[in-house]
Design an enzyme around this catalytic site. Structure first.
Site, PDB file in Angstrom:
ATOM      1  N   CYS A 141      56.003 -38.513  57.962  1.00 37.50           N
ATOM      2  CA  CYS A 141      56.242 -36.945  58.660  1.00 37.50           C
ATOM      3  C   CYS A 141      54.818 -36.073  58.463  1.00 37.50           C
ATOM      4  CB  CYS A 141      57.389 -36.205  58.244  1.00 37.50           C
ATOM      5  SG  CYS A 141      57.652 -34.507  58.877  1.00 37.50           S
ATOM      6  N   CYS A 144      55.304 -32.430  57.991  1.00 36.80           N
ATOM      7  CA  CYS A 144      55.972 -32.018  56.794  1.00 36.80           C
ATOM      8  C   CYS A 144      54.818 -32.291  55.726  1.00 36.80           C
ATOM      9  CB  CYS A 144      57.300 -32.839  56.470  1.00 36.80           C
ATOM     10  SG  CYS A 144      58.206 -33.567  57.418  1.00 36.80           S
ATOM     11  N   ASP A 145      53.932 -33.192  55.656  1.00 32.77           N
ATOM     12  CA  ASP A 145      53.275 -33.224  54.530  1.00 32.77           C
ATOM     13  C   ASP A 145      51.889 -33.267  54.804  1.00 32.77           C
ATOM     14  OD1 ASP A 145      55.722 -33.974  53.117  1.00 32.77           O
ATOM     15  OD2 ASP A 145      55.456 -36.029  54.034  1.00 32.77           O
TER      16      ASP A 145
END
Ligand code: NDP
Length: 316
Positions: A141, A144-145
């Site tokens: 992701c 997300c990261d």
């Protein structure tokens, strides 16, 4: 009590499993049909659009909309008409009888109809080092990261729209993004591929497969193999991202519905949400081998709810 010792109050008209666009659209239609659906949204709710940035192709949002905002809107709409949300994962089902049983770690639910819309999960490469560093250097992701890799070197694998979108997103933070693809052309849409090819921070490495994630405490690099000239080398990176598609989440079915070779549920016939079990309907990516768009899965959810309402009308 009915003939199977079920207390009638405990038997729902409909249980919907999954909280992506398919499950939530099904919930909106079922709730507006006065079925008072219970929606098993999963411990992590909202589906893949929670991990995306701007959605440019969902009709009705000419300026685009952020994926999590779109999902929150759908949740609000489903709640407005009386959907009851349970943030639990389906662990087991028994679909055979007239009353379907759906189990989670916390409870057991019974219903006359079920819509299964549990979507899919990111595919993994299954190479050495991938599990060891998963969640601390290896990620599925980017949205997300990605921010953890400000001014760092990252690599992302894949040649579809997700890889294009995520490589573009990573380029906002990283010093450099290597986009590694096993072929010499992308399968992504032209508009998204062109965006990547025009981005100075992204270097595409064609005809290349990743064989190992390297590092001791943290990710230090990857071992890559060029399948055209049959050569192997190492690439220094700090973060490694996968965007190689998804596999359907169907394990809890324990083969009670027919699956194809890739694990997708096979509906009764192409395009229908009906399955070979009366009262059991499927929607979204657990059965969609072809389209996999937010709008098509939302349409699947709508069709599944309409069929469930018709089915309930017939049996009552
Ligand atoms: P896709 O299945 O479209 O692409 C997966 C990519 O990963 C392919 O390029 C494939 O390679 C590669 N791949 C698969 N397995 C491996 C492996 N074991 N090793 C190396 N590479 C591998 O998945 P996406 O997630 O990109 O997209 C899914 C759907 O979602 C698509 O329909 C897409 O259009 C849609 N989508 C739309 C977006 C938008 O419109 N904004 C954004 C993101 C996704 P190969 O090409 O060689 O098969």
């Amino acid at each position: 009590m009915d003939k199977n010792n079920n207390n009638k109050q405990d038997i729902q008209d409909i249980i919907i499993a999954g909280s992506g666009p398919a499950g939530l659209t099904a919930a909106i239609y079922a709730a507006r049909g006065n079925l008072k659906p219970i929606l098993l949204a999963g411990e992590i709710w909202g589906g893949q659009l929670m991990n995306t940035t701007e959605v440019e192709n969902f009709p009705g949002f000419p300026e685009g909309i952020m994926g999590p905002d779109l999902m929150q809107n759908m949740i609000d709409q489903a709640k407005r008409f009386g959907t009851e949300f349970k943030y639990e994962n389906v662990t087991e089902v028994d679909l055979k009888g007239e009353i379907k049983v759906i189990k989670t770690a916390k409870a057991e639910y019974k219903a006359k109809t079920v819509i299964l819309a549990t979507g899919s999960e990111p595919r993994r490469l299954k190479i050495p080092g991938e599990d060891k560093f998963y969640g601390r250097g290896v990620s599925t992701c980017a949205t997300c990261d990605g921010a953890f890799y400000r001014e760092k070197l990252v690599a992302i694998v894949g040649g579809g729209d997700s890889a294009m979108e995520e490589a573009t997103f990573l380029s906002r933070f990283a010093k450099k993004v290597y986009l590694i693809h096993r072929k010499n052309e992308f399968r992504a849409s032209k508009i998204m591929a062109d965006r990547v090819l025009a981005n100075d921070k992204i270097e595409v490495i064609w005809n290349t497969e990743v064989k190992e994630v390297l590092g001791e405490e943290t990710v230090k690099g990857i071992k890559i193999y060029n399948n055209k000239d049959d050569s192997e080398s190492e690439l220094e990176i700090n973060g490694f991202f996968l965007a190689i598609g998804h596999i359907p989440v169907t394990g809890y079915l324990n083969k009670q519905l027919p699956l194809n070779d890739e694990g997708y549920v096979q509906p009764l016939s192409f395009g229908t949400p009906k399955t070979n079990i009366d009262g059991v309907f499927v929607a979204g990516e657990i059965q969609d081998v072809t389209y996999k768009q937010a709008i098509t899965t939302a349409g699947d959810g709508c069709k599944a709810a309409i069929e469930a309402i018709r089915f309930l009308d017939e049996i009552e």
